[in-house]
Scaffold this motif. Structure first.
Motif, short mmCIF file in Angstrom:
data_model
loop_
_atom_site.label_atom_id
_atom_site.label_comp_id
_atom_site.label_asym_id
_atom_site.label_seq_id
_atom_site.Cartn_x
_atom_site.Cartn_y
_atom_site.Cartn_z
N THR A 78 0.86 -1.38 0.03
CA THR A 78 -0.06 -0.07 0.17
C THR A 78 0.83 1.18 -0.03
O THR A 78 0.17 2.35 0.21
N GLY A 82 -4.32 2.35 2.72
CA GLY A 82 -5.24 1.51 1.94
C GLY A 82 -5.39 1.72 0.37
O GLY A 82 -5.24 2.84 0.04
N ASP A 138 -8.04 0.98 -2.36
CA ASP A 138 -9.51 0.37 -2.51
C ASP A 138 -9.68 -0.34 -3.85
O ASP A 138 -10.08 -1.19 -3.88
N ASP A 139 -8.91 0.27 -4.77
CA ASP A 139 -8.94 -0.31 -6.17
C ASP A 139 -7.85 -1.50 -6.38
O ASP A 139 -6.70 -1.48 -6.13
N HIS A 190 -3.74 -1.79 -6.55
CA HIS A 190 -3.00 -2.27 -5.39
C HIS A 190 -2.04 -3.30 -6.16
O HIS A 190 -0.82 -3.33 -5.70
N ARG A 194 -5.36 -8.91 0.26
CA ARG A 194 -6.35 -7.94 0.26
C ARG A 194 -7.38 -8.29 1.57
O ARG A 194 -8.17 -7.44 2.19
N GLN A 197 -5.96 -6.53 4.37
CA GLN A 197 -5.91 -5.17 4.21
C GLN A 197 -7.57 -4.83 4.82
O GLN A 197 -7.67 -3.91 5.65
N THR A 198 -8.54 -5.50 4.42
CA THR A 198 -9.69 -5.45 4.93
C THR A 198 -9.86 -5.68 6.41
O THR A 198 -10.61 -4.58 7.23
N LEU A 244 -8.29 -2.21 7.96
CA LEU A 244 -8.87 -0.98 7.88
C LEU A 244 -10.20 -0.89 8.75
O LEU A 244 -10.69 0.08 9.28
N ARG A 249 -11.01 1.74 11.48
CA ARG A 249 -12.32 2.62 11.55
C ARG A 249 -12.73 2.58 12.97
O ARG A 249 -13.43 3.49 13.80
N GLU A 274 -6.44 6.95 1.70
CA GLU A 274 -6.24 6.14 0.59
C GLU A 274 -5.23 6.61 -0.25
O GLU A 274 -4.97 7.84 -0.59
#
Length: 304
Positions: A106, A224, A226-227, A231, A259, A262-263, A266, A270, A278
């Motif tokens: 990232t 992060g 997103d796409d 990435h 991925r 990463q999820t 993130l 939050r 991003e």
């Protein structure tokens, strides 16, 4: 004790004004968050103003006026706020600890290194470096998780019947808990010596550092992408930059697991209210991290 004596010199002057150097001023403006175009536009305006008045330095008050003229009433005040805070950071009697987390690929190391340079911080390290050091002291039998990549630790040790996603995250968390022991030691040493430090790495998972960091200006964020295609393209760059030491194919084969990690990171960020940046554009990401540091420093600068 402040670590100002360990930092690179700030290219701004003292109380009597700013000794003018177009290049140095542009560098300071860029470091404070100006775009390169805006920085050189304002530096040229300062150069013309000094020639017209036959002066060698400029006050912040006059620089403020020129910023309004060059950048407009909307952008000028914000730009000068960042520049003032950038100067104030160097007067803080606290070390800075910047933590840049995020999944593999990232752009953490690029962002962390650039921000450290802009802040004049010479100590930059990664949790992967900490993990590599720990491997030399702890055998695979004693601490198996650290002997795999962050996204491979779970599948390498999972039973055939184990759920894939749970195995990936479980292995990653086991490794993270191990690595953070070494990370905490590095932070403790920095605080003991009064050093500023930038730490980057996948293991800087929000809410998982062993204890609250005191005695420093601490800023934490997570990068992060997103796409998924964007990435994946970062691994081509890593492959090229490392001359094949970090081959693209290795990361592409494990991309779904990367991925997943990463999820998870993130979601943790939050929940812990840690800023998520991003990284679709590297310059914008660097600017956002700089803004986080400057904003965190603002209340302290006002008190001093």
């Amino acid at each position: 004790m402040s670590d100002r004596r360990y930092r690179q010199p700030l290219p701004l002057g003292g109380e009597d004004g700013l000794p003018f150097s177009k290049g140095l001023m542009a560098r300071a403006l860029i470091a404070a968050g100006f775009s390169a175009d805006r920085a050189y536009e304002l530096a040229l305006a300062v150069e013309a103003d000094l020639k017209a008045s036959d002066r060698q330095s400029i006050s912040f008050e006059r620089l403020d006026e020129l910023a309004h003229d060059a950048l407009g009433d909307e952008a000028g005040p914000g730009a000068m706020r960042r520049l003032r805070l950038y100067r104030e950071i160097y007067e803080l009697d606290l070390p800075i600890i910047l933590l840049v987390g995020g999944a593999t690929g990232t752009g953490k190391s690029t962002v962390a290194t650039d921000v450290a340079y802009r802040l004049g911080i010479t100590r930059v390290t990664s949790t992967d470096f900490v993990r590599q050091t720990m491997r030399a002291f702890f055998s695979r039998e004693f601490m198996p998780a650290i002997h795999h990549s962050s996204f491979e630790a779970g599948r390498a040790r999972a039973d055939e019947d184990a759920d894939g996603s749970e195995a990936v995250i479980g292995g990653f968390l086991e490794q993270t808990r191990d690595v953070l022991v070494g990370v905490q030691a590095a932070i403790d040493r920095a605080l003991e010596e009064g050093w500023s430090m930038v730490l980057e790495g996948v293991h800087l998972v929000p809410g998982m550092l062993p204890k609250k960091i005191q005695g420093a200006l601490v800023v934490q964020c997570v990068l992060g992408i997103d796409d998924a295609e964007a990435h994946a393209s970062h691994f081509w760059i890593r492959d090229t930059d490392s001359e094949g030491v970090r081959p693209y194919e290795k990361y592409l084969d494990s991309f779904d697991d990367i991925r997943l990690v990463q999820t998870y990171i993130l979601e943790r960020a939050r929940k812990q209210q840690v800023p998520v940046i991003e990284n679709g554009n590297i310059e914008e990401a660097i600017g956002e991290v700089m803004e986080l540091v400057l904003t965190a420093a603002e209340p302290l600068a006002v008190r001093q």
